[in-house]
Design an enzyme around this catalytic site. Structure first.
Site, PDB file in Angstrom:
ATOM      1  NE  ARG A 224      25.826-105.022  89.402  1.00  0.00           N
ATOM      2  CZ  ARG A 224      27.111-104.861  89.731  1.00  0.00           C
ATOM      3  NH1 ARG A 224      27.538-103.703  90.191  1.00  0.00           N
ATOM      4  NH2 ARG A 224      27.974-105.859  89.626  1.00  0.00           N
TER       5      ARG A 224
ATOM      6  CG  HIS B 215      28.359-110.716  91.689  1.00  0.00           C
ATOM      7  ND1 HIS B 215      28.039-110.572  90.357  1.00  0.00           N
ATOM      8  CD2 HIS B 215      29.281-109.741  91.952  1.00  0.00           C
ATOM      9  CE1 HIS B 215      28.731-109.561  89.849  1.00  0.00           C
ATOM     10  NE2 HIS B 215      29.491-109.048  90.789  1.00  0.00           N
TER      11      HIS B 215
ATOM     12  CD  GLN C 291      33.788-110.670  90.613  1.00  0.00           C
ATOM     13  OE1 GLN C 291      33.336-109.625  90.157  1.00  0.00           O
ATOM     14  NE2 GLN C 291      35.050-111.032  90.446  1.00  0.00           N
TER      15      GLN C 291
ATOM     16  CG  ASP D   3      32.173-108.353  98.538  1.00  0.00           C
ATOM     17  OD1 ASP D   3      32.683-107.304  98.101  1.00  0.00           O
ATOM     18  OD2 ASP D   3      31.019-108.724  98.238  1.00  0.00           O
TER      19      ASP D   3
ATOM     20  CB  CYS E 117      34.137-109.326  93.637  1.00  0.00           C
ATOM     21  SG  CYS E 117      33.256-108.399  94.909  1.00  0.00           S
TER      22      CYS E 117
ATOM     23  NE  ARG F 154      32.360-110.150  86.364  1.00  0.00           N
ATOM     24  CZ  ARG F 154      31.605-109.193  86.903  1.00  0.00           C
ATOM     25  NH1 ARG F 154      32.060-108.479  87.909  1.00  0.00           N
ATOM     26  NH2 ARG F 154      30.369-108.960  86.479  1.00  0.00           N
TER      27      ARG F 154
HETATM   28  N1  NVA Z   1      28.769-107.596  97.667  1.00  0.00           N
HETATM   29  C1  NVA Z   1      28.998-106.415  96.862  1.00  0.00           C
HETATM   30  C2  NVA Z   1      29.606-106.793  95.565  1.00  0.00           C
HETATM   31  C3  NVA Z   1      29.912-105.626  94.658  1.00  0.00           C
HETATM   32  C4  NVA Z   1      30.460-106.041  93.323  1.00  0.00           C
HETATM   33  C5  NVA Z   1      27.678-105.674  96.664  1.00  0.00           C
HETATM   34  O1  NVA Z   1      26.666-106.333  96.450  1.00  0.00           O
HETATM   35  O2  NVA Z   1      27.683-104.444  96.750  1.00  0.00           O
HETATM   36  N1   CP Z   2      32.863-106.799  90.948  1.00  0.00           N
HETATM   37  C1   CP Z   2      31.889-106.092  90.353  1.00  0.00           C
HETATM   38  O1   CP Z   2      30.818-106.595  90.035  1.00  0.00           O
HETATM   39  O2   CP Z   2      32.203-104.788  90.133  1.00  0.00           O
HETATM   40  P1   CP Z   2      31.222-103.625  89.671  1.00  0.00           P
HETATM   41  O3   CP Z   2      30.278-103.349  90.813  1.00  0.00           O
HETATM   42  O4   CP Z   2      32.132-102.463  89.388  1.00  0.00           O
HETATM   43  O5   CP Z   2      30.465-104.068  88.466  1.00  0.00           O
END
Ligand code: NVA
Ligand code: CP
Length: 304
Positions: free
Chosen positions: A104, A131, A134, A220, A260, A288
């Site tokens: 990540r 992502h 997800q 989101d 998500c 997930r």
């Molecule tokens: N769009 C959000 C998703 C978090 C799971 C982010 O990137 O923070």
């Molecule tokens: N939806 C998702 O990826 O959640 P986290 O940021 O908690 O991993």
């Protein structure tokens, strides 16, 4: 055998996705039945986090253990990654000591550089651009509740972020439509690197028009990780892009709501919607675990 990575949703083709969904169903059933399934015994997953996470860490770590393997957590703060060790060098070393890597991070380019220097499959656990894990869970959740997503309409309300981009890629692969409504200044850039075409999505200025007749309404956070400096400005710009009961009323009668998570009630979604009967966010979060177990099985063992 060539290494198979999952850096973007379209790293798997239509048939491979169908296989992963089929395996998800089987793996989930075994798990619910308390049946031991250890195909990844003695395999090690390394998880690298440069951003926070609850679901992604938990689902990968628990998932790997449930498949008989083990998972190691690394973050930027406690490793040499935060002290400027080149991504290429880190990839060489980490991939000699493990069987699978999940990352990540910020720019997609970072994960691509890692993968180019990795001896083992690399999975995108979220980048600024995508992502894919997800969306795998979201589409599986749709299939579980409503059957095939082919020909259906997904309304995307809000930011044209990593989630939105991945929905657009998935629409092209699985032949469904995405109706996107973003505030002015936050539009989708379809031509960016030609990563998806324009056949499967339509843009709407008014979010109510995007939601009209949709089979799935999804949104989101207004401010994604890494964009915190823009938070105040975004709170103003996105104020009219909240999924609320009025918006769900114009969607199809049996429309589902997904997010998500983590969610901000009263911002991108009203409490009434996310805690209401059309919301499947807890199934979505749970899936997930199951979809990623099927993904790890496929990347390491191929079709079983
Ligand atoms: N769009 C959000 C998703 C978090 C799971 C982010 O990137 O923070
Ligand atoms: N939806 C998702 O990826 O959640 P986290 O940021 O908690 O991993």
């Amino acid at each position: 055998m060539a290494i198979k990575h999952f850096l973007q949703f379209n790293d798997l083709n239509h048939d491979e996705l169908a296989h992963v969904f089929e395996r998800t169903r089987w793996i989930k059933n075994q798990f619910k039945d308390y049946q031991k399934y250890w195909p990844l015994q003695d395999r090690t997953l390394v998880m690298i986090f440069e951003k926070a996470s609850t679901r992604t860490r938990l689902s990968f770590e628990a998932g790997m253990q449930q498949l008989g393997g083990s998972a190691i957590y690394l973050n930027t703060r406690d490793s040499q990654l935060g002290r400027g060790e080149p991504v290429e060098d880190a990839a060489q070393v980490i991939s000699r000591m493990s069987d699978l890597v999940m990352i990540r991070t910020y720019e997609q380019e970072i994960i691509e550089r890692f993968a180019a220097n990795s001896r083992v499959p690399v999975i995108n656990g979220l980048t600024n651009e995508y992502h894919p894990c997800q969306i795998l869970a979201d589409i599986y959740t749709y299939i579980e509740h409503r059957g095939s997503i082919k020909g259906k309409t997904v309304a995307w309300i809000g930011d044209s972020n990593n989630m939105c981009n991945t929905w657009l890629q998935a629409a092209e692969l699985l032949d469904f439509n995405v109706h996107v409504s973003t505030p002015p200044g936050y539009e989708v850039e379809p031509e960016r690197a030609n990563l998806y075409g324009t056949d499967h999505f339509e843009v709407f200025a008014d979010p109510m028009d995007a939601a009209k007749g949709a089979d799935l309404v999804t949104t989101d956070v207004w401010t994604s990780m890494g964009f915190e400096a823009e938070n105040e400005e975004r709170m103003r710009d996105f104020a009219d892009w909240q999924v609320d009961s009025d918006m769900m009323r114009v969607a199809a009668k049996d429309a589902l709501f997904m997010h998500c998570l983590p969610a901000h009630r009263g911002e991108e979604v009203s409490a009434e919607v996310i805690d209401g009967v059309q919301s499947v966010v807890w199934d979505e979060a749970e899936n997930r675990l199951h979809t990623q177990k099927a993904l790890m099985e496929y990347l390491l063992l191929g079709e079983v």
